[in-house]
Design a protein around this motif. Structure first.
Motif, mmCIF file in Angstrom:
data_model
loop_
_atom_site.group_PDB
_atom_site.id
_atom_site.type_symbol
_atom_site.label_atom_id
_atom_site.label_comp_id
_atom_site.label_asym_id
_atom_site.label_seq_id
_atom_site.Cartn_x
_atom_site.Cartn_y
_atom_site.Cartn_z
ATOM 1 N N MET A 1 -18.027 15.129 -40.788
ATOM 2 C CA MET A 1 -17.193 14.234 -40.623
ATOM 3 C C MET A 1 -17.460 12.526 -40.315
ATOM 4 O O MET A 1 -18.448 12.512 -39.523
ATOM 5 C CB MET A 1 -16.131 14.107 -39.402
ATOM 6 N N ASN A 2 -17.576 11.601 -41.285
ATOM 7 C CA ASN A 2 -17.318 10.194 -41.586
ATOM 8 C C ASN A 2 -16.988 10.029 -40.102
ATOM 9 O O ASN A 2 -15.902 9.701 -40.068
ATOM 10 C CB ASN A 2 -17.462 9.988 -42.967
ATOM 11 N N ASN A 3 -17.930 8.268 -40.445
ATOM 12 C CA ASN A 3 -17.072 7.656 -39.257
ATOM 13 C C ASN A 3 -17.271 6.389 -39.989
ATOM 14 O O ASN A 3 -17.689 5.964 -41.221
ATOM 15 C CB ASN A 3 -17.838 7.078 -38.527
ATOM 16 N N ARG A 4 -16.091 5.758 -39.683
ATOM 17 C CA ARG A 4 -15.313 3.981 -40.600
ATOM 18 C C ARG A 4 -15.308 3.078 -39.332
ATOM 19 O O ARG A 4 -14.439 3.621 -38.727
ATOM 20 C CB ARG A 4 -13.854 4.791 -41.203
ATOM 21 N N GLN A 5 -15.787 1.845 -39.865
ATOM 22 C CA GLN A 5 -15.213 0.826 -39.370
ATOM 23 C C GLN A 5 -14.003 0.614 -39.469
ATOM 24 O O GLN A 5 -12.845 0.505 -40.517
ATOM 25 C CB GLN A 5 -16.153 -0.351 -39.906
ATOM 26 N N LEU A 6 -13.520 -0.343 -38.110
ATOM 27 C CA LEU A 6 -11.766 0.072 -38.159
ATOM 28 C C LEU A 6 -11.490 -1.571 -38.242
ATOM 29 O O LEU A 6 -11.827 -2.557 -37.410
ATOM 30 C CB LEU A 6 -11.708 0.058 -37.107
ATOM 31 N N GLY A 7 -11.238 -2.208 -39.400
ATOM 32 C CA GLY A 7 -10.261 -3.297 -39.406
ATOM 33 C C GLY A 7 -12.230 -3.873 -39.576
ATOM 34 O O GLY A 7 -13.219 -4.269 -39.580
ATOM 35 N N ASN A 8 -11.627 -5.555 -38.481
ATOM 36 C CA ASN A 8 -12.585 -6.269 -38.831
ATOM 37 C C ASN A 8 -13.744 -5.658 -37.628
ATOM 38 O O ASN A 8 -13.640 -7.183 -36.471
ATOM 39 C CB ASN A 8 -12.020 -7.725 -38.912
ATOM 40 N N SER A 9 -13.029 -5.421 -37.067
ATOM 41 C CA SER A 9 -13.430 -4.314 -35.491
ATOM 42 C C SER A 9 -15.493 -4.142 -35.619
ATOM 43 O O SER A 9 -15.450 -3.908 -36.655
ATOM 44 C CB SER A 9 -12.968 -3.520 -34.395
ATOM 45 N N ALA A 10 -15.924 -3.975 -34.272
ATOM 46 C CA ALA A 10 -17.252 -3.506 -34.384
ATOM 47 C C ALA A 10 -17.060 -1.243 -34.332
ATOM 48 O O ALA A 10 -18.374 -0.760 -33.750
ATOM 49 C CB ALA A 10 -18.035 -4.005 -33.583
ATOM 50 N N LEU A 11 -16.306 -1.168 -34.076
ATOM 51 C CA LEU A 11 -15.455 -0.275 -33.681
ATOM 52 C C LEU A 11 -15.794 0.688 -35.146
ATOM 53 O O LEU A 11 -15.427 0.864 -36.192
ATOM 54 C CB LEU A 11 -14.473 0.094 -33.537
ATOM 55 N N GLN A 12 -16.721 2.405 -34.871
ATOM 56 C CA GLN A 12 -16.857 3.208 -35.873
ATOM 57 C C GLN A 12 -16.127 4.434 -35.461
ATOM 58 O O GLN A 12 -16.402 5.433 -34.802
ATOM 59 C CB GLN A 12 -18.408 3.211 -35.851
ATOM 60 N N VAL A 13 -14.982 4.534 -35.677
ATOM 61 C CA VAL A 13 -14.146 5.866 -35.852
ATOM 62 C C VAL A 13 -14.433 7.062 -36.544
ATOM 63 O O VAL A 13 -14.452 6.845 -37.290
ATOM 64 C CB VAL A 13 -12.285 5.325 -35.870
ATOM 65 N N SER A 14 -14.095 7.769 -36.060
ATOM 66 C CA SER A 14 -14.049 8.766 -37.384
ATOM 67 C C SER A 14 -12.660 8.915 -37.827
ATOM 68 O O SER A 14 -11.861 8.437 -37.676
ATOM 69 C CB SER A 14 -14.096 10.693 -36.245
ATOM 70 N N GLU A 15 -12.964 10.166 -39.328
ATOM 71 C CA GLU A 15 -12.206 10.197 -40.532
ATOM 72 C C GLU A 15 -10.985 10.314 -39.504
ATOM 73 O O GLU A 15 -9.364 10.389 -39.999
ATOM 74 C CB GLU A 15 -12.251 10.394 -41.750
ATOM 75 N N ILE A 16 -10.692 10.981 -38.852
ATOM 76 C CA ILE A 16 -9.602 11.882 -37.950
ATOM 77 C C ILE A 16 -9.876 11.144 -36.241
ATOM 78 O O ILE A 16 -10.680 11.456 -35.877
ATOM 79 C CB ILE A 16 -10.083 13.307 -37.723
ATOM 80 N N CYS A 17 -8.449 11.252 -35.392
ATOM 81 C CA CYS A 17 -7.939 11.032 -34.324
ATOM 82 C C CYS A 17 -7.483 11.927 -33.495
ATOM 83 O O CYS A 17 -6.715 12.352 -34.139
ATOM 84 C CB CYS A 17 -7.867 9.607 -33.533
ATOM 85 N N LEU A 18 -7.330 12.333 -32.714
ATOM 86 C CA LEU A 18 -7.080 12.877 -32.302
ATOM 87 C C LEU A 18 -5.637 12.204 -31.221
ATOM 88 O O LEU A 18 -5.966 11.725 -30.175
ATOM 89 C CB LEU A 18 -8.038 13.732 -30.890
ATOM 90 N N GLY A 19 -4.309 13.018 -31.615
ATOM 91 C CA GLY A 19 -3.374 12.224 -31.205
ATOM 92 C C GLY A 19 -3.380 13.487 -29.468
ATOM 93 O O GLY A 19 -3.414 14.227 -29.564
ATOM 94 N N THR A 20 -2.352 12.739 -28.803
ATOM 95 C CA THR A 20 -2.447 13.267 -27.115
ATOM 96 C C THR A 20 -0.910 13.554 -26.590
ATOM 97 O O THR A 20 -0.909 13.815 -25.414
ATOM 98 C CB THR A 20 -3.295 12.815 -26.316
ATOM 99 N N MET A 21 0.240 13.685 -27.580
ATOM 100 C CA MET A 21 1.099 13.005 -26.473
ATOM 101 C C MET A 21 2.037 14.694 -26.876
ATOM 102 O O MET A 21 3.057 14.472 -25.901
ATOM 103 C CB MET A 21 2.108 12.370 -27.655
ATOM 104 N N THR A 22 1.351 15.567 -26.947
ATOM 105 C CA THR A 22 1.790 16.981 -26.673
ATOM 106 C C THR A 22 1.195 17.433 -24.700
ATOM 107 O O THR A 22 1.426 18.140 -24.667
ATOM 108 C CB THR A 22 1.199 17.903 -27.098
ATOM 109 N N PHE A 23 -0.233 16.485 -24.029
ATOM 110 C CA PHE A 23 -0.583 16.537 -23.418
ATOM 111 C C PHE A 23 0.216 16.863 -21.877
ATOM 112 O O PHE A 23 0.230 15.486 -22.037
ATOM 113 C CB PHE A 23 -2.163 16.111 -23.237
ATOM 114 N N GLY A 24 0.850 17.739 -21.593
ATOM 115 C CA GLY A 24 1.290 17.663 -20.350
ATOM 116 C C GLY A 24 2.445 18.235 -20.200
ATOM 117 O O GLY A 24 3.605 18.021 -18.945
#
Length: 345
Positions: free
Chosen positions: A1-24
């Motif tokens: 899985m590739n990482n991508r720079q998020l906008g003009n930040s220094a964050l290198q985020v994976s192509e997929i983000c795990l959402g958590t709204m079902t947890f709990g």
């Protein structure tokens, strides 16, 4: 899985983000931790949560998702995980959050992020997002702006100054917007530039085969201003899996929670889903694979937020990253889009 720079930040985020709204709510803590382990083993380094989660929002469960994520996060190398959370805004009657003080001013945002940090068991959040605008605007299935509904809200400049303070205090690294429209994004950018304040680095909006509204105004805004899109609901709350075509009462959030996902009950949703499902099968794909691969492949998708209630669903969502959509297939998708244009905005 590739990482991508998020906008003009220094964050290198994976192509997929795990959402958590079902947890709990739909997932226990054990199930949630199993999903987190599986996602990170597959290369996901990015988690998205919110102070109001799980959904549907209730006083009895509010904050539980962050607690579950925090218990998992405590066993990880913190610098290897990018954590995003969101501050609830006014206008939705969630008076059990922060005592109902949901203005986007410094006192309220500081209270919100400090509570999130305690639940997440961390000293900072990498990305802190405004869950929805404080001002009047159509959202969550509404599609028309109505000036008669104007109300007082925290000025955007004051919100920017508050977020800048939280950055200086080290509580957040960057901030992003969510469920925003072009005017709001540009106003945040303009005021940040004029007053030398931190700019938004991301926008989290719904985007899927039934809702491609982002492509008109927001795509240009975000491209020119270097703001990364974090598309959510790529499967339209499971609608694009085609399961409700087979059984209108199939298990899912839409059938489990009354009044949930109303945008997916609108005229033309069912025929559009049926058309996309048929297209997928003619090309040897499942409806879910087609829907997910489409969002994954968009040039403006920085990291697509996926959610699941089982490991099997999670594996299918992750596996769709390997699906390639040919140019002829993309052309057929666009033909269907012109026939069923944004039936669930």
């Amino acid at each position: 899985m590739n990482n991508r720079q998020l906008g003009n930040s220094a964050l290198q985020v994976s192509e997929i983000c795990l959402g958590t709204m079902t947890f709990g709510e739909q997932n226990s803590e054990r199930e949630a931790h199993a999903q987190l382990d599986r996602a990170f083993a597959a290369g996901v380094n990015f988690i998205d949560t919110a102070e109001m989660y799980p959904v549907p929002p209730r006083a009895a469960t509010c904050g539980r998702t962050e607690e579950i994520v925090g218990n998992w996060l405590a066993g990880q190398s913190r610098q290897q995980v990018i954590v995003a959370s969101k501050a609830a805004g006014p206008s939705r009657g969630l008076n059990w959050i922060r005592g109902g003080e949901l203005a986007f001013d410094l006192a309220s945002l500081r209270a919100g992020v400090e509570a999130s940090l305690r639940r997440l068991r961390t000293d900072y959040v990498d990305l802190y997002q405004l869950h929805w605008p404080a001002r009047n605007q159509p959202m969550f299935g509404q599609w028309q702006y109505d000036p008669a509904k104007e109300h007082e809200s925290t000025p955007i400049l004051e919100t920017l100054q508050a977020l800048a303070t939280l950055v200086r205090e080290g509580k957040i690294r960057y901030f992003g917007l969510s469920n925003e429209h072009p005017w709001g994004v540009m106003e945040f950018v303009r005021l940040a530039r004029e007053h030398d304040l931190p700019r938004p680095v991301s926008l989290q909006n719904a985007y899927n085969l039934l809702n491609r509204v982002y492509e008109s105004g927001l795509a240009e805004v975000c491209q020119r201003e270097n703001i990364g899109l974090l598309p959510y609901s790529p499967l339209a709350f499971g609608t694009l899996s085609g399961k409700y075509l087979v059984d209108a009462n199939a298990a899912g959030r839409i059938t489990r929670f009354a009044g949930f996902g109303q945008r997916y009950t609108k005229f033309n949703v069912v025929p559009a889903v049926a058309a996309y499902a048929d297209l997928a099968r003619r090309h040897g794909l499942t409806p879910s694979q087609l829907a997910l691969a489409f969002v994954y492949s968009r040039w403006f998708s920085a990291s697509t937020i996926i959610g699941a209630t089982s490991i099997a669903q999670l594996d299918e969502n992750l596996g769709a990253l390997a699906v390639h959509l040919s140019a002829p297939l993309l052309a057929e998708i666009n033909e269907l889009h012109l026939r069923y244009t944004n039936p669930a905005p």
